[in-house]
Scaffold this motif. Sequence first.
Motif, short mmCIF file in Angstrom:
data_model
loop_
_atom_site.label_atom_id
_atom_site.label_comp_id
_atom_site.label_asym_id
_atom_site.label_seq_id
_atom_site.Cartn_x
_atom_site.Cartn_y
_atom_site.Cartn_z
N GLU A 285 -40.55 90.01 -43.25
CA GLU A 285 -41.85 89.69 -43.83
C GLU A 285 -41.88 89.78 -45.35
OE1 GLU A 285 -45.49 90.90 -41.80
OE2 GLU A 285 -44.24 92.01 -40.39
N ASN A 286 -40.82 90.30 -45.97
CA ASN A 286 -40.83 90.44 -47.42
C ASN A 286 -39.81 89.53 -48.10
OD1 ASN A 286 -38.57 91.79 -46.52
ND2 ASN A 286 -38.83 93.57 -47.87
N TYR A 287 -39.47 88.41 -47.43
CA TYR A 287 -38.56 87.44 -48.05
C TYR A 287 -39.37 86.40 -48.80
CZ TYR A 287 -34.61 84.32 -48.72
OH TYR A 287 -33.64 83.53 -49.28
N LEU A 288 -39.00 86.17 -50.05
CA LEU A 288 -39.76 85.30 -50.93
C LEU A 288 -39.96 83.91 -50.33
CD1 LEU A 288 -41.01 85.09 -53.82
CD2 LEU A 288 -38.81 84.15 -54.56
N GLY A 289 -41.19 83.43 -50.37
CA GLY A 289 -41.49 82.07 -49.94
C GLY A 289 -41.94 81.96 -48.50
N PHE A 290 -41.94 83.07 -47.75
CA PHE A 290 -42.38 83.04 -46.36
C PHE A 290 -43.46 84.10 -46.14
CE2 PHE A 290 -38.20 81.14 -46.32
CZ PHE A 290 -38.34 80.06 -45.47
N PRO A 291 -44.68 83.83 -46.61
CA PRO A 291 -45.74 84.84 -46.53
C PRO A 291 -46.07 85.26 -45.11
CG PRO A 291 -46.65 82.69 -47.11
CD PRO A 291 -45.16 82.58 -47.23
N GLY A 292 -45.82 84.37 -44.13
CA GLY A 292 -46.07 84.72 -42.74
C GLY A 292 -44.87 85.37 -42.08
N GLY A 293 -43.79 85.55 -42.84
CA GLY A 293 -42.57 86.11 -42.28
C GLY A 293 -41.72 85.04 -41.62
N ILE A 294 -40.46 85.36 -41.38
CA ILE A 294 -39.53 84.46 -40.71
C ILE A 294 -38.49 85.31 -39.99
CG2 ILE A 294 -38.07 84.27 -42.78
CD1 ILE A 294 -37.45 81.38 -41.89
N SER A 295 -38.09 84.88 -38.82
CA SER A 295 -37.06 85.63 -38.11
C SER A 295 -35.71 85.39 -38.79
CB SER A 295 -36.99 85.21 -36.64
OG SER A 295 -36.39 83.93 -36.51
N GLY A 296 -34.81 86.35 -38.66
CA GLY A 296 -33.48 86.18 -39.24
C GLY A 296 -32.75 84.99 -38.65
N ALA A 297 -32.96 84.75 -37.36
CA ALA A 297 -32.29 83.62 -36.70
C ALA A 297 -32.79 82.29 -37.25
CB ALA A 297 -32.51 83.69 -35.19
N ASP A 298 -34.12 82.16 -37.44
CA ASP A 298 -34.66 80.92 -37.99
C ASP A 298 -34.18 80.70 -39.42
OD1 ASP A 298 -35.96 80.37 -35.68
OD2 ASP A 298 -37.99 80.63 -36.45
N LEU A 299 -34.13 81.77 -40.21
CA LEU A 299 -33.64 81.65 -41.58
C LEU A 299 -32.19 81.16 -41.59
CD1 LEU A 299 -34.28 82.13 -44.60
CD2 LEU A 299 -33.37 84.44 -44.32
N ALA A 300 -31.38 81.72 -40.70
CA ALA A 300 -29.98 81.32 -40.62
C ALA A 300 -29.85 79.86 -40.18
CB ALA A 300 -29.23 82.24 -39.65
N GLU A 301 -30.63 79.45 -39.17
CA GLU A 301 -30.55 78.07 -38.69
C GLU A 301 -30.93 77.09 -39.79
OE1 GLU A 301 -29.19 77.16 -36.12
OE2 GLU A 301 -29.49 78.57 -34.46
#
Length: 565
Positions: A285-301
């Motif tokens: 939830e604290n990764y820049l540019g994703f205010p709603g959060g993102i799962s690690g798997a989605d970020l990797a994909e």
Amino acid sequence: MRTMSEVATDQCASIPLPETPDVCGAYPRLSDEQIATLEAGGARRAVETGESLVREGERSDYFFVILSGKVAITTTDDAGNRHVIRVHGPRRFLGELGDLEGQAAFYTAEVVEPGEVVVLPAERVRSLVAHDPALSDLVLRAYLLRRSLLIQEGTGFRIIGSCFDPDTLRLREFAARNRLPHRWIDLERDKHAERLLQRFGVSPQDTPVVIWGGEVLRNPTNTELARRVGLTVPDTVPDESDVVVVGAGPAGLAAAVYGSSDGLTTAVMERIATGGQAGTSSRIENYLGFPGGISGADLAERAVLQAGKFGARIIISADAIGLESDSGHHLLRFADQSSVVARAVVLAMGARYRKLAVPGIESYEGNGVYYAATFQEALMCGTGPVVIVGGGNSAGQAAIFLAARASRVYALIRGDDINKSMSRYLVDQILKHPRVTVRTCTEVREVHGDGALTTVVAEDKQTGERHTIETRALFVFIGADPNTSWLAGAIELDDHGFVPTGQAALYSDTDGNQGPTQRQPMMLETSRPGVFAAGDVRRGSVKRVASAVGEGSMAIRQIHEYFGT
């Protein structure tokens, strides 16, 4: 009344099926403008009832947009019957994440109402999507969500094996980490397991096996399973590259994106799955540019697709075992006896999770003891109470994710203050959540079960009091050790196995002899010229996803300096 499976088995004919409603963007409708954009790269054609557009287990090289008629998405159950899981109508498009990555299909698409479709090569779709941000977001979001739904529904191939067998655990971990839709059938507990084995002429002694359609893989290696699914494996890597990245976590994927987008021939070699430790995070939830959060798997994909757009090759099941250097070139050797030569290397292997020093805990790994908290693990542990050990962000993210599904989450922390190593936003969510119980100064002392985990015994270190928690799932997040044992003697490592860089690194010449050189190593350069380290594997790195991504991109900038460009 006939069931959906009976309708599907009868070629899904004669009975009109209701169209599937959209689910959080998984089944969007295309606008006229978007259809026109896609049609520019393909052609219209008529389709008839009973026609298969995509076949489960086979690679689909085409993208379909439905203009009229309906198409049913089906999968095959253990008895060989097909079940309708989705129905697409006009303005919908077929496919899921694997289609963008060249994988075999995990579904069958069959026409159930005649009509017309736009069909275009998948490669053309990748190009169109890459240059149309709105269409790209629409398709990618739908594909990511559809992959998650397939995983939750237990579609795809079957892994049949004993919960006590290490090869069964290996295959399950490989499938789960690579987000491959599948279902595990436990030979010890599932009464249908032996019947299914008999149907395919397999004895229990020959397990584990992977069954997909009518095909049986007997105790396949990770590479064999990867090749069957359509993942890129080591025997397809170029003999020489400008840059070889070892590890496909956030740092490695960032290096792949920036290296390939800068025109460097880039290959990424990954032992198990893309995403690294971050890939096991349910929500960042604290990764820049994703205010709603993102799962690690989605970020990797997303990063994998981005790197592929620029021409990077990402190779799965590539276990590095050696590094040699000579005359400005670096030779990487792998466990399958393959090798690759590079002008520069980025070490981004990350770290492997640490295990609890609790007697007998190894026997429950993959069957009650987990080191990741994704949808796969959540499905296996059900709604019963779960126990999480650890006080860092990974533990906090797991607690919030699992609390949405489990009746109770026990968060056990060895220290006396949850604030010491966990981000404040996670602490606030955990302390406010009604189903999360935090116990500080607490450690796990015993685990018990009947083949699967049933009980965890925890001790309060201050009072010595022990608590017995009945649970089917223990999640362990107590840190990790660097994946650098294979580098001993090749580059300098510190006492904990991390890779010193920059001023902290002793330099060696290109022949591997220790000694002074004419220049100092750059910030991310190791003791060997042309070999760089980024992310968790590097000594002194900040253990955050954003930091790892930054270091991966910085490594490419410094490689350009090393090349003199």
